[in-house]
Design a protein around this motif. Structure first.
Motif, mmCIF file in Angstrom:
data_model
loop_
_atom_site.group_PDB
_atom_site.id
_atom_site.type_symbol
_atom_site.label_atom_id
_atom_site.label_comp_id
_atom_site.label_asym_id
_atom_site.label_seq_id
_atom_site.Cartn_x
_atom_site.Cartn_y
_atom_site.Cartn_z
ATOM 1 N N PHE A 1 -4.669 -3.554 0.469
ATOM 2 C CA PHE A 1 -5.156 -3.875 1.284
ATOM 3 C C PHE A 1 -5.753 -4.681 2.458
ATOM 4 O O PHE A 1 -6.665 -4.456 2.934
ATOM 5 N N THR B 1 -2.571 -3.865 -5.749
ATOM 6 C CA THR B 1 -2.877 -2.913 -4.682
ATOM 7 C C THR B 1 -4.359 -3.593 -3.184
ATOM 8 O O THR B 1 -4.390 -3.140 -2.394
ATOM 9 N N ALA C 1 -14.052 6.511 1.684
ATOM 10 C CA ALA C 1 -14.177 7.708 2.805
ATOM 11 C C ALA C 1 -15.816 8.072 2.657
ATOM 12 O O ALA C 1 -15.871 7.762 4.182
ATOM 13 N N THR D 1 1.277 4.236 -2.914
ATOM 14 C CA THR D 1 0.578 5.521 -2.334
ATOM 15 C C THR D 1 1.911 6.696 -3.340
ATOM 16 O O THR D 1 1.138 7.528 -3.809
ATOM 17 N N LEU E 1 -6.339 4.445 -5.968
ATOM 18 C CA LEU E 1 -6.094 4.793 -5.080
ATOM 19 C C LEU E 1 -7.190 5.735 -4.376
ATOM 20 O O LEU E 1 -7.562 5.971 -3.675
ATOM 21 N N ILE F 1 -11.285 -0.105 1.191
ATOM 22 C CA ILE F 1 -10.877 0.406 0.095
ATOM 23 C C ILE F 1 -10.750 -0.392 -0.952
ATOM 24 O O ILE F 1 -10.715 -0.578 -2.076
ATOM 25 N N VAL G 1 0.413 -1.439 -0.082
ATOM 26 C CA VAL G 1 -0.133 -0.209 0.021
ATOM 27 C C VAL G 1 1.108 1.070 -0.283
ATOM 28 O O VAL G 1 0.690 2.427 -0.699
ATOM 29 N N PHE H 1 -9.602 6.024 -1.834
ATOM 30 C CA PHE H 1 -9.426 6.490 -1.054
ATOM 31 C C PHE H 1 -11.055 7.050 -0.547
ATOM 32 O O PHE H 1 -10.979 6.821 0.240
ATOM 33 N N SER I 1 -10.320 -0.126 5.937
ATOM 34 C CA SER I 1 -9.443 -0.534 5.097
ATOM 35 C C SER I 1 -9.883 -1.624 4.334
ATOM 36 O O SER I 1 -9.590 -1.450 2.217
#
Lengths: 325, 533, 317
Positions: free
Chosen positions: C299, C295, C127, C67, C119, C244, C63, C123, C241
């Protein structure tokens, strides 16, 4: 107990109606408020005569106001009628049922595969914790859980159909031959393997991991130790005491899988040309076939609701301690 | 007039002899064989199989085997006798007299007569057919002096009338099954009864449509095939794989994803056939209503800035050619060889930059001049990569391009109904004649809120007059003259930039023989046969 | 995603939350992650537990790597991913490490920039859905009664809506755009989070420290957000998480159907583009697919690791 269970089922069933109502209203609004005209989607790649367009609009009931259309639709659904397809001009219910068979076959096989293999792998690795089998299962489950289903489907097709030529890459039945009897089913079975495998991987991984962790959890509990101390045969301890308790979360997740299976099947059906509901949905979006779109949402939502209900009932059977509201 | 017919017959005979000679060796070696099945690919369930009220591609590919038109179109674009065994046209081009075949039966056994033709012309095609409705607007009456004669009288001459009478745009429906019914809801739309070489047998939704040999077909001995299975494969890449793995025999141009061509062309047992369909073009339509695209210089600059060969090479696997003019050069009688976009607007970013500066759109501090949107049907094969090429090449001349790839119905809404676009990539068929498929993109009358007409908003009296002449003059040279003039104007005004003359390519396994004897090969299955495996 | 944490609270059964309402005294206390020193201590405890698992650290590494790639994409990517920089179909080699695609674009640059989209969507969508889920779940669980009943009916409605089908429909009809995609994924993903938080609140609100706060006349929002929420946070972080990963998969699925934003280079979009060239240019589908896979795997590993470290009672040993 029986009476309570009965009342609980009734209570849950009563919740179904407002849910279905909500699903209809939400999807109806999304579909009808989006830009684009279904009538224009129906005409070919040439300017269509106005008479034709007007005629179509009337035929499809699209000349009425939105609330009127919604009320009309709700009234029909209440009578068990999902209306007529714009493009195919046949009852939506028939169209969906024709496709639902294929989807249920695919999703059902994948679900079973995931349930049987997943739980078996989970038990095996929980019994041999930290063994090679356990590590292999853990890694495989992680991979299976993270790999995009459509990518996996393509890889499988490339390897086993195009590369090795072992299995058919496309569709549900052989195109040329018309088999009967046993060969008919074998033919479908051969077409089923790759898409079912692709679709089940993710759920297999979930089931394996979950079974493993909840088995470990259950096997560590006091009543297991007690059972072992009582000198009960190990197999009985594992199956009766361990598995029975461990299966509770697994059952829940498997019930929830039903909704995700439909989603996954849309992708898998597209990759493998499987004539199911997912593909029908995708095709119907481009033709703006409102009644089919709505119908699919209603039917799939119903299926999910029923699956949830069955899950809760299974829960009740597996865990007699549950008290119903 | 009679002479013309005789000449045509002569030509046709000559052509037949040539073809016969060319194939003589093969024909001796391989006689057409009766029996066998061909599996052809289609995309998905068509709405219905009544091709008299639609010209949807899938419907036509399937129902073209079931229905018939009065004529068929040979490889030279000439109408040939089909349900009509002969016809005469008066010198003023106002009266057409058709003599019908007498041995034709509908698939349900009822005889086919002139009443069916009149009914279909008057009640269905003239009212509902997307392509031929416009043609039938020129018709004043359809008469049936006897069971096997049809007389069509025109209000004014309409040059492409005859070629429009093929099954593509004028299929004849059975009067006895359609008269007095609601044409849109008639159950025979889903299990059609025609006069063609094949009879409808079965339709499994989402899977296949099957047609079988019509033993009462009017051409003795034909058709050869027992059966054609139209297999639905929605995914374009899966179609190529199905052909590779031997599951299907034939992919018609419309369903063939050309990006598989380089790979498939290396396989030995496949044959490729260009020109089995009516020419079509990809074009970039400018919305000329608002700046900066209302400026002719800006449109010309864009023409200089886009390397159209790149589209052919990288998007279409080398198939087809960069466009040369508003009228497809494959319509050779109408094409003006003086006009050639490849010379006039040869790829030249420097020139594009100069024109944009001249037009009053200098580069800003960040190097860009202005931003444009390009709207297109995201599901149409090739449009996204074309837009991606545009993005890269227009950036080089300071134009920022936003890609707006949407579903077809949303595209129609934005582009054709609300005119809410800057540029749009479209793919339009010529219909085989400028009067059918091309003029609609340019004439004032077609600046209207309807799909697939003149979305650019371009309106020029001179252009209108020339297209009008081209459609109504009775001699081919007269028509050609008008069309040649119009191309010069359009080449400088550029309300739309024709990008490509799309490559037409059918692909089939080589066991399929006898295909491609018509420009509408997909609807001409009676002479097709398969070699023994 | 649906591993231990949420398995127990998804169904509308009476003992929902029984498992998730963890009772680990090491973390769940009044005031949650209160003072600085306490936070420092807890972080050390957390890290000790977390770093015990190699796979968790690996997940964090993956991750972190992606990122980082995202943040420095502009410098790392050798080319503009939309620019036609070379001949098409150049196979991977020293000049173009991951080859070029059908138009002659650099695949490596595409993969680098694609990480951004994946990503960012992951995210942002997670979120947003977490935020919605926490608010709905907190209100529902704390207030109970009619509010709870209504909110839970709403949650159920969103849960029985076929998520992927609806996302497909909305994006297809409304037209692609990264904002719309984020919104659609978020609006369709919050129900499990809401249920999880509600279950936590149901058990936490009866706890002594909450009753004490209530008795002291602390305002309801303060109780919800200062007293209870921090205690529910470990479960929220774990579920978030994993969300995501789900959002990344969902975005890839939409793009695979050709519904991604054509103005951005995304892994799913590259896969969709590669469909036609699976057999002729293996590098076109392989690397973006690998990107998604790694990815998502990262996660998932991270989520598992967090789960083990934050909810030790549920640790899968």
């Amino acid at each position: 107990m029986e009476a309570r269970l009965g009342r609980y089922i009734l209570y849950r069933l009563a919740q179904v109606i407002p849910l279905v109502f909500g699903v209809i209203v939400v999807t109806f609004l999304i579909i009808h408020l989006a830009p684009g005209d279904p009538v224009l989607a129906l005409v070919g790649n040439f300017p269509a005569p106005e008479e034709y367009v007007t005629r179509l609009r009337q035929d499809l009931g699209l000349d009425k106001s939105l609330p009127v259309q919604l009320l009309h639709y709700l009234r029909k659904v209440a009578q068990g009628d999902l209306g007529y397809s714009f493009a195919q001009r046949r009852p939506v219910l028939n169209i969906i049922f024709e496709r639902m068979g294929a989807t249920l076959l695919l999703a059902g096989t994948a679900w079973l595969l995931a349930a049987v293999l997943g739980v078996a792998m989970g038990i095996l690795s929980s019994l041999r914790q930290y063994s090679l089998v356990d590590h292999a299962t853990t890694v495989a489950a992680l991979i299976g859980f993270s790999v995009p289903v459509f990518w996996l489907g393509q890889l499988l097709m490339l390897i086993f159909s195009v590369g090795l030529g072992w299995l058919p890459p496309q569709g549900m039945q052989s195109i040329r031959e018309e088999y009967t009897g046993l060969r008919y089913y074998l033919d479908i079975g051969a077409h089923l393997i790759l898409p079912a495998l692709a679709l089940s991987t993710r759920f297999l991984a979930i089931n394996a991991r979950l079974t493993r962790s909840s088995m470990l959890d259950a096997l560590g509990r006091e009543f297991i130790t007690t059972a072992r101390a009582k000198g009960l045969p190990e197999l009985r301890v594992i199956l009766h005491h361990g598995l029975r308790n461990a299966l509770l979360p697994v059952v829940t997740v498997m019930g929830l899988n039903v909704g995700f299976l439909f989603a996954g099947s849309a992708l898998v059906e597209t990759v493998f040309g499987w004539p199911g509901v997912g593909r029908l949905l995708f095709d119907s979006i481009s033709t703006r076939d409102y009644p089919i779109l709505l119908g699919i949402f209603v039917v799939v939502a119903l299926a999910v609701i029923i699956a949830n209900l069955l899950t809760d009932l299974a829960y009740a059977v597996l865990d007699p301690r549950i008290r119903y509201k | 007039m009679k002479k013309a017919l005789l000449r045509r017959l002569g030509l046709c005979l000559g052509g037949a002899v040539l073809v016969a000679l060319a194939f003589a060796g093969e024909v001796i070696a391989q006689q057409p064989r009766r029996g066998g099945t061909v599996v052809a690919v289609i995309d998905t369930d068509p709405p219905s199989l009544n091709v008299a009220i639609t010209n949807g591609a899938t419907e036509n590919r399937v129902a073209g085997t079931i229905f018939s038109g009065l004529i068929w179109i040979d490889l030279k674009w000439q109408p040939q006798p089909y349900l009509a065994e002969s016809w005469t046209v008066t010198p003023d081009s106002r009266t057409y007299t058709f003599r019908l075949r007498r041995n034709v039966k509908w698939h349900d056994g009822k005889p086919f007569t002139s009443a069916d033709v009149k009914f279909t012309f008057d009640e269905i095609l003239a009212k509902y057919h997307p392509t031929s409705k416009a043609a039938f607007a020129h018709v004043s009456s359809v008469e049936t002096p006897d069971l096997y004669t049809v007389v069509v009288r025109m209000k004014e001459p309409f040059a492409p009338f005859l070629p429009l009478l093929s099954v593509w745009s004028a299929p004849i429906l059975p009067k006895h099954l359609y008269e007095g019914t609601d044409i849109f809801k008639n159950p025979y739309n889903l299990r059609p009864v025609g006069t063609g070489p094949f009879k409808f047998q079965d339709w499994s939704r989402g899977d296949r449509i099957v047609v079988v040999r019509n033993d009462d077909y009017f051409e003795p001995g034909q058709p050869y095939l027992d059966k054609i299975i139209f297999k639905m494969i929605p995914d374009v890449h899966a179609r190529a794989i199905a052909l590779e793995t031997g599951q299907v025999d034939y992919i018609q141009d419309y369903f063939f994803g050309k990006d598989a061509y380089p790979r498939l062309s290396r396989l030995k047992d496949l044959v490729f056939q260009p020109d089995g369909d009516v020419p079509g073009n990809e074009l970039l339509v400018f919305n000329v209503r608002k700046p900066p695209l209302s400026e002719r210089k800006v449109r010309q600059a864009i023409a200089y800035a886009i390397d159209r060969r790149l589209i052919i090479e990288r998007v279409h696997a080398g198939l087809g050619a960069p466009a040369r003019s508003a009228i497809d050069s494959r319509l050779s009688w109408a094409y003006n060889p003086q006009v050639d976009y490849q010379k006039q607007y040869a790829y030249d970013p420097a020139k594009a930059n100069a024109l944009l500066d001249e037009a009053g759109f200098p580069r800003k501090a960040d190097g860009s001049r202005f931003t444009l949107r390009v709207t297109f049907d995201i599901r149409r094969a090739g449009f996204l990569p074309i837009a991606e090429i545009f993005r890269d090449q227009l950036r080089a001349v300071g134009i920022q391009l936003q890609l707006e790839g949407v579903e077809r119905s949303v595209m129609v809404d934005k582009v054709y109904i609300n005119w809410d676009f800057d540029m749009t990539i479209q793919n339009l068929t010529t219909g085989g004649d400028p009067a059918i498929g091309i003029q609609r993109i340019y004439i004032c009358k077609d600046v209207r809120k309807a799909p697939f007409v003149n979305a650019s908003g371009y309106c020029n009296k001179e252009v209108d007059d020339l297209f009008e002449k081209g459609a109504s003059l009775t001699t081919l040279t007269g028509r050609a003259e008008a069309y040649k003039k119009v191309q010069v104007i359009l080449a400088s005004d550029l309300p739309s930039l024709v990008l490509t003359e799309q490559g037409i390519l059918d692909v089939a396994r080589d066991r399929v023989k006898g295909m491609w004897q018509s420009r509408l090969a997909y609807s001409f299955w009676s002479p097709v046969w398969v070699a023994k495996d | 995603m649906l591993f231990s944490t949420r398995a127990s609270v998804t169904s509308d059964t009476p003992q929902g939350g029984q498992l998730a309402g963890a009772e680990d005294p090491g973390i769940h206390e009044k005031g949650g992650w209160g003072t600085d020193r306490a936070v420092g201590r807890r972080l050390r405890v957390f890290w000790r537990r977390f770093s015990r698992s190699r796979s968790a650290v690996l997940g964090l590494g993956v991750v972190f790597f992606f990122t980082l790639v995202t943040l420095v994409a502009t410098w790392v990517a050798p080319h503009d991913p939309t620019a036609l920089i070379a001949q098409p179909f150049i196979s991977p080699g020293p000049r173009y490490p991951l080859g070029t695609d059908n138009l002659g674009r650099d695949v490596l640059s595409g993969v680098v920039y694609g990480a951004r989209v994946s990503l960012a969507v992951g995210f942002l969508a997670a979120a947003t859905s977490t935020l919605i889920g926490v608010i709905v779940g907190a209100i529902s669980g704390y207030l109970g009664g009619v509010t709870d009943a209504l909110l839970m009916r709403l949650t159920e409605l969103f849960q029985v809506l076929p998520r992927f089908f609806l996302a497909l429909l909305v994006v297809a009809l409304a037209g692609p755009g990264i904002g719309k995609i984020v919104f659609v994924i978020a609006i369709l993903s919050w129900p499990p989070m809401a249920r999880l938080v509600r279950a936590e609140f149901l058990s936490l609100r009866e706890r002594e420290f909450v009753e004490a706060a209530r008795a002291l006349g602390v305002a309801t929002p303060t109780i919800i957000f200062r007293d209870i929420l921090p205690n529910a946070l470990p479960s929220v972080i774990v579920a978030g998480s994993l969300d995501i990963a789900q959002a990344i998969l969902l975005e890839a699925g939409l793009s695979f159907f050709g519904l991604g934003d054509p103005n951005l280079t995304s892994w799913g979009g590259m896969l969709n583009n590669a469909l036609a060239f699976l057999r002729t240019a293996w590098w076109m589908p392989t690397f973006p697919g690998l990107g998604i896979f790694l990815t998502v795997l990262g996660f998932n590993l991270l989520g598992d690791g967090l789960n083990d470290a934050l909810n030790p009672r549920l640790r899968s040993r």
